[in-house]
Design a protein around this motif. Structure first.
Motif, mmCIF file in Angstrom:
data_model
loop_
_atom_site.group_PDB
_atom_site.id
_atom_site.type_symbol
_atom_site.label_atom_id
_atom_site.label_comp_id
_atom_site.label_asym_id
_atom_site.label_seq_id
_atom_site.Cartn_x
_atom_site.Cartn_y
_atom_site.Cartn_z
ATOM 1 N N PRO A 2 0.804 -1.235 0.000
ATOM 2 C CA PRO A 2 0.000 0.000 0.000
ATOM 3 C C PRO A 2 0.830 1.274 0.000
ATOM 4 O O PRO A 2 0.435 2.281 -0.580
ATOM 5 N N ASN A 3 2.008 1.231 0.644
ATOM 6 C CA ASN A 3 2.825 2.433 0.756
ATOM 7 C C ASN A 3 3.970 2.497 -0.254
ATOM 8 O O ASN A 3 4.786 3.404 -0.206
ATOM 9 N N GLY A 4 4.045 1.523 -1.151
ATOM 10 C CA GLY A 4 5.124 1.545 -2.130
ATOM 11 C C GLY A 4 5.587 0.144 -2.493
ATOM 12 O O GLY A 4 5.033 -0.855 -2.029
ATOM 13 N N ASP A 5 6.613 0.076 -3.327
ATOM 14 C CA ASP A 5 7.143 -1.198 -3.817
ATOM 15 C C ASP A 5 8.411 -1.583 -3.054
ATOM 16 O O ASP A 5 9.272 -0.736 -2.801
ATOM 17 N N VAL A 6 8.529 -2.874 -2.730
ATOM 18 C CA VAL A 6 9.656 -3.377 -1.951
ATOM 19 C C VAL A 6 10.315 -4.533 -2.700
ATOM 20 O O VAL A 6 9.627 -5.424 -3.212
ATOM 21 N N VAL A 7 11.654 -4.522 -2.767
ATOM 22 C CA VAL A 7 12.366 -5.647 -3.371
ATOM 23 C C VAL A 7 12.115 -6.892 -2.535
ATOM 24 O O VAL A 7 12.339 -6.903 -1.324
ATOM 25 N N TRP A 8 11.649 -7.946 -3.190
ATOM 26 C CA TRP A 8 11.194 -9.157 -2.508
ATOM 27 C C TRP A 8 12.166 -10.313 -2.665
ATOM 28 O O TRP A 8 12.345 -11.113 -1.767
ATOM 29 N N ASN A 9 12.784 -10.415 -3.841
ATOM 30 C CA ASN A 9 13.703 -11.523 -4.062
ATOM 31 C C ASN A 9 14.545 -11.258 -5.306
ATOM 32 O O ASN A 9 14.223 -10.379 -6.111
ATOM 33 N N ILE A 10 15.601 -12.023 -5.452
ATOM 34 C CA ILE A 10 16.493 -11.947 -6.607
ATOM 35 C C ILE A 10 16.674 -13.363 -7.140
ATOM 36 O O ILE A 10 16.952 -14.288 -6.371
ATOM 37 N N ILE A 11 16.510 -13.524 -8.438
ATOM 38 C CA ILE A 11 16.613 -14.852 -9.048
ATOM 39 C C ILE A 11 17.563 -14.783 -10.236
ATOM 40 O O ILE A 11 17.479 -13.864 -11.051
ATOM 41 N N ASN A 12 18.464 -15.738 -10.328
ATOM 42 C CA ASN A 12 19.326 -15.859 -11.502
ATOM 43 C C ASN A 12 18.878 -17.073 -12.314
ATOM 44 O O ASN A 12 18.602 -18.135 -11.766
ATOM 45 N N ARG A 13 18.764 -16.881 -13.631
ATOM 46 C CA ARG A 13 18.271 -17.945 -14.503
ATOM 47 C C ARG A 13 19.023 -17.928 -15.833
ATOM 48 O O ARG A 13 19.438 -16.875 -16.308
ATOM 49 N N GLU A 14 19.156 -19.100 -16.425
ATOM 50 C CA GLU A 14 19.625 -19.159 -17.798
ATOM 51 C C GLU A 14 18.561 -18.522 -18.688
ATOM 52 O O GLU A 14 17.369 -18.545 -18.376
ATOM 53 N N ARG A 15 18.979 -17.972 -19.799
ATOM 54 C CA ARG A 15 18.084 -17.154 -20.616
ATOM 55 C C ARG A 15 16.841 -17.911 -21.082
ATOM 56 O O ARG A 15 15.732 -17.377 -21.077
ATOM 57 N N GLY A 16 17.018 -19.161 -21.475
ATOM 58 C CA GLY A 16 15.863 -19.930 -21.925
ATOM 59 C C GLY A 16 14.839 -20.121 -20.824
ATOM 60 O O GLY A 16 13.627 -20.019 -21.052
#
Length: 308
Positions: free
Chosen positions: A279-293
């Motif tokens: 409600p008060n804004g956007d928060v970084v929740w997680n970071i994911i690394n993936r191969e492009r496909g």
């Protein structure tokens, strides 16, 4: 510069091109990028004491010619976003500044009015980050729980978008950081690289609005030690500030999350930063690394931003 962006939508970085130019600044000579490129937010000259660099605007015809007025070629590829830790010898405080920029020069330090506006803006962003963090904690914000995407949302295939494997990344990948020996060390590494104060938060401006990085949630990012995601800390800010795509995805727990996707040259993995809408804004929740496909499978929801 913003006032003339319709007729001159590009900016060119210029040095004095002599033996007194700093090596980092020399690498930016003739760098020509759109007016609204995130590079200019933190690299507007002067970028240090006695820096003599400047920026000039360019129109589309000049940009298309590919050369500066003196005939030298333009560099139209934004450099990788890298930061360097600086220690205040008096206070011991560690701050992160863009590579090549002296501490305190991460904005237009040459114009007093812009300095004042930047200071006011930073104060507002800092206050907003603190207020959001406090509100989130008051509401009992907990580390992310398992949730799944709602079915029947648009995907990259239904929107007839190209496969990510067919695209050419525009940014060189930063070097991976060292794997931390413990979760506490990994959290400290994230804090230092992302500029998040202990027990507090910081704000990052993105194409989809300001996003808050909260210290309270960093542990969740690195708790899966097999992934050692702290190694990708230098990928996070470029992904937020210069994403290739942003998707707004609905989850079965009633939440909405933005997915910031960034492709990098020379990297085995690309990065997705998940940002939860509160409600008060956007928060970084997680970071994911993936191969492009495999990153293609995460392109679900409403596509709200796509880099040109």
């Amino acid at each position: 510069m913003q006032a003339t962006r319709k007729t001159h939508p590009f900016l060119r970085y210029i040095t004095k091109d002599d033996d007194r130019v700093r090596p980092a600044h020399r690498a930016w000579h003739n760098l020509t990028l759109p007016v609204d490129d995130a590079f200019w937010l933190m690299h507007w000259p002067p970028n240090g004491w006695r820096c003599r660099c400047r920026v000039v605007s360019m129109n589309r015809r000049e940009y298309a010619a590919g050369r500066a007025p003196d005939g030298s070629p333009l560099n139209t590829t934004a450099p990788p976003f890298e930061t360097i830790a600086h220690i205040n010898r008096r206070t011991g405080e560690i701050t992160q500044t863009p590579a090549g920029v002296d501490p305190g020069f991460g904005y237009n330090a040459g114009i007093a009015r812009q300095q004042a506006l930047a200071a006011v803006e930073q104060a507002k962003l800092k206050a907003a980050a603190a207020n959001l963090a406090a509100a989130a904690l008051k509401e009992g914000l907990q580390p992310p729980q398992v949730a799944r995407e709602k079915p029947d949302q648009p995907t990259w295939k239904t929107l007839e978008l190209p496969d990510l494997r067919e695209l050419q990344p525009r940014m060189q990948a930063p070097e991976l950081l060292a794997r931390a020996e413990s979760i506490d060390e990994a959290v400290s590494q994230l804090r230092a690289t992302l500029g998040v104060p202990v027990g507090a938060a910081r704000s990052v401006r993105t194409p989809a609005g300001d996003v808050i990085l909260m210290d309270e949630l960093l542990r969740h990012v690195v708790e899966k030690r097999l992934d050692a995601r702290e190694r990708y800390a230098d990928f996070v800010l470029p992904t937020l500030m210069r994403p290739d795509e942003i998707w707004r995805t609905a989850y079965d727990d009633g939440t909405l999350r933005k997915r910031y996707i960034k492709l990098f040259k020379g990297a085995k993995y690309d990065i997705l930063v998940i940002v939860r809408e509160l409600p008060n804004g956007d928060v970084v929740w997680n970071i994911i690394n993936r191969e492009r496909g495999k990153m293609n499978a995460l392109r679900i929801g409403d596509l709200i931003y796509q880099a040109e």
